[in-house]
Design a protein around this motif. Structure first.
Motif, short mmCIF file in Angstrom:
data_model
loop_
_atom_site.label_atom_id
_atom_site.label_comp_id
_atom_site.label_asym_id
_atom_site.label_seq_id
_atom_site.Cartn_x
_atom_site.Cartn_y
_atom_site.Cartn_z
N TYR A 198 90.15 81.89 66.29
CA TYR A 198 91.35 82.01 67.14
C TYR A 198 92.61 82.10 66.28
CZ TYR A 198 95.20 80.39 70.12
OH TYR A 198 96.42 80.27 70.76
N PHE A 199 92.70 81.24 65.25
CA PHE A 199 93.89 81.27 64.40
C PHE A 199 94.01 82.60 63.64
CE2 PHE A 199 93.13 76.48 64.19
CZ PHE A 199 93.97 76.25 65.27
N LEU A 200 92.88 83.12 63.14
CA LEU A 200 92.94 84.40 62.42
C LEU A 200 93.33 85.55 63.35
CD1 LEU A 200 89.98 84.49 59.86
CD2 LEU A 200 92.43 84.29 59.42
N ARG A 201 92.80 85.54 64.55
CA ARG A 201 93.19 86.58 65.51
C ARG A 201 94.70 86.52 65.76
NH1 ARG A 201 88.05 85.62 69.58
NH2 ARG A 201 86.70 87.24 68.70
N LYS A 202 95.23 85.31 65.83
CA LYS A 202 96.66 85.15 66.05
C LYS A 202 97.44 85.71 64.86
CE LYS A 202 99.72 81.52 67.88
NZ LYS A 202 100.72 81.31 66.86
N ARG A 203 96.93 85.49 63.64
CA ARG A 203 97.58 86.04 62.44
C ARG A 203 97.59 87.57 62.49
NH1 ARG A 203 100.20 81.74 60.28
NH2 ARG A 203 98.77 80.11 59.57
N LEU A 204 96.47 88.16 62.89
CA LEU A 204 96.38 89.62 62.95
C LEU A 204 97.37 90.16 63.98
CD1 LEU A 204 92.50 90.04 62.72
CD2 LEU A 204 94.18 90.54 60.93
N LEU A 205 97.52 89.46 65.09
CA LEU A 205 98.49 89.89 66.10
C LEU A 205 99.91 89.80 65.56
CD1 LEU A 205 97.03 88.29 69.38
CD2 LEU A 205 97.16 90.73 68.79
N GLU A 206 100.19 88.72 64.80
CA GLU A 206 101.53 88.58 64.20
C GLU A 206 101.86 89.76 63.30
OE1 GLU A 206 101.91 84.87 62.10
OE2 GLU A 206 101.10 83.72 63.77
N LEU A 207 100.83 90.27 62.62
CA LEU A 207 101.04 91.41 61.71
C LEU A 207 101.10 92.74 62.45
CD1 LEU A 207 98.59 90.41 58.84
CD2 LEU A 207 101.09 90.43 58.73
N GLY A 208 100.73 92.73 63.74
CA GLY A 208 100.65 94.00 64.47
C GLY A 208 99.46 94.83 64.05
N CYS A 209 98.45 94.17 63.49
CA CYS A 209 97.28 94.88 62.95
C CYS A 209 96.35 95.29 64.09
CB CYS A 209 96.54 93.96 61.98
SG CYS A 209 95.09 94.72 61.26
N LYS A 210 95.83 96.51 63.98
CA LYS A 210 94.93 97.01 65.02
C LYS A 210 93.47 96.65 64.75
CE LYS A 210 98.06 100.75 66.29
NZ LYS A 210 98.29 102.21 66.37
N SER A 211 93.13 96.39 63.50
CA SER A 211 91.79 95.88 63.23
C SER A 211 91.71 94.46 63.79
CB SER A 211 91.51 95.86 61.72
OG SER A 211 91.53 97.18 61.21
N SER A 212 90.50 94.04 64.14
CA SER A 212 90.40 92.74 64.80
C SER A 212 89.04 92.10 64.52
CB SER A 212 90.60 92.90 66.31
OG SER A 212 89.61 93.78 66.83
N ILE A 213 88.96 90.80 64.83
CA ILE A 213 87.69 90.08 64.72
C ILE A 213 87.06 90.08 66.10
CG2 ILE A 213 86.59 87.88 64.19
CD1 ILE A 213 88.97 87.31 62.31
N LYS A 214 85.96 90.79 66.22
CA LYS A 214 85.30 90.96 67.51
C LYS A 214 84.22 89.90 67.71
CE LYS A 214 87.42 94.74 68.87
NZ LYS A 214 88.32 94.76 70.04
#
Length: 227
Positions: A198-214
């Motif tokens: 959950y925390f890493l997904r939040k970090r990716l969203l903060e970066l605006g990154c389109k890759s994600s942890i599925k």
């Protein structure tokens, strides 16, 4: 191993310090945020871990933590506090804490978490810079970057992201991630993996990154490139 214990309740501090010393840890104690900064920001002390109370006189624990990270001091920090709501935990972890323990707690749980934070599994390799898809991880400095934007990860977030970036598109079960990041410790629960995903997904969203942890239902998690 050397520990900085920052706790304004002197009776509690003395009790914790006594237990830590019985376990062989060298412990320095601070009782307010101003005193804590003078110790925590001095790299000459060489602490292996910091136990940080959130509610401190003069300067609160979150600001002590933020000052450490701004100075690029990445000593693992275990926040110990009476504030146990989910938002409080998120605030602490987002500010750079590596773990969060709510008072009251048993000393054996505190000792287990110290061991978990200071134990670096052999499978975590010390590589400086890793890339996958559109992400770059500077593992030494816990810096995750996407298209020129960066965030600083906590130690466990960094270790977990390192696992994903080393083998992008590989699906990992919870037990595999527990083993790789926490060393298969029986003291750590499966829920810890979910929390850090959950925390890493939040970090990716903060970066605006389109890759994600599925989430791969019935199998685990994997890092996926944006379609």
């Amino acid at each position: 191993m050397r520990i900085l214990l920052i706790e304004d309740d002197k009776n509690l501090s003395a009790a914790i310090a006594d237990q830590l010393q019985k376990e062989g840890y060298i412990t320095d104690c601070c009782y307010d945020g101003e005193m804590a900064l003078s110790y925590a920001l001095n790299p000459e002390y060489g602490y292996d871990i910091v136990l940080l109370d959130r509610m401190l006189p003069i300067i609160d624990g979150l600001n002590v933590l933020k000052a450490m990270r701004q100075k690029q001091i990445y000593t693992p920090v275990l926040m110990i506090t009476g504030l146990g709501e989910l938002d409080d935990k998120i605030d602490g972890l987002d500010s750079g804490a590596d773990d969060y323990l709510v008072k009251p707690f048993l000393v054996k749980e505190l000792l287990a978490r110290i061991r978990a934070l200071t134990r670096r599994p052999a499978e975590i390799k010390d590589k400086k810079v890793l890339t996958a898809f559109d992400l770059t991880l500077d593992a030494d400095h816990r810096r995750l970057t996407y298209q020129g934007h960066s965030v600083i990860l906590t130690q466990k977030e960094n270790d977990l992201m390192q696992v994903f970036i080393e083998r992008p598109d590989k699906t990992y079960s919870r037990s595999q991630l527990l083993w790789k990041v926490w060393g298969g410790s029986s003291e750590v629960e499966d829920g810890n993996v979910d929390n850090y995903i959950y925390f890493l997904r939040k970090r990716l969203l903060e970066l605006g990154c389109k890759s994600s942890i599925k989430t791969v239902y019935g199998a685990g998690y994997r890092l996926e490139e944006a379609p």
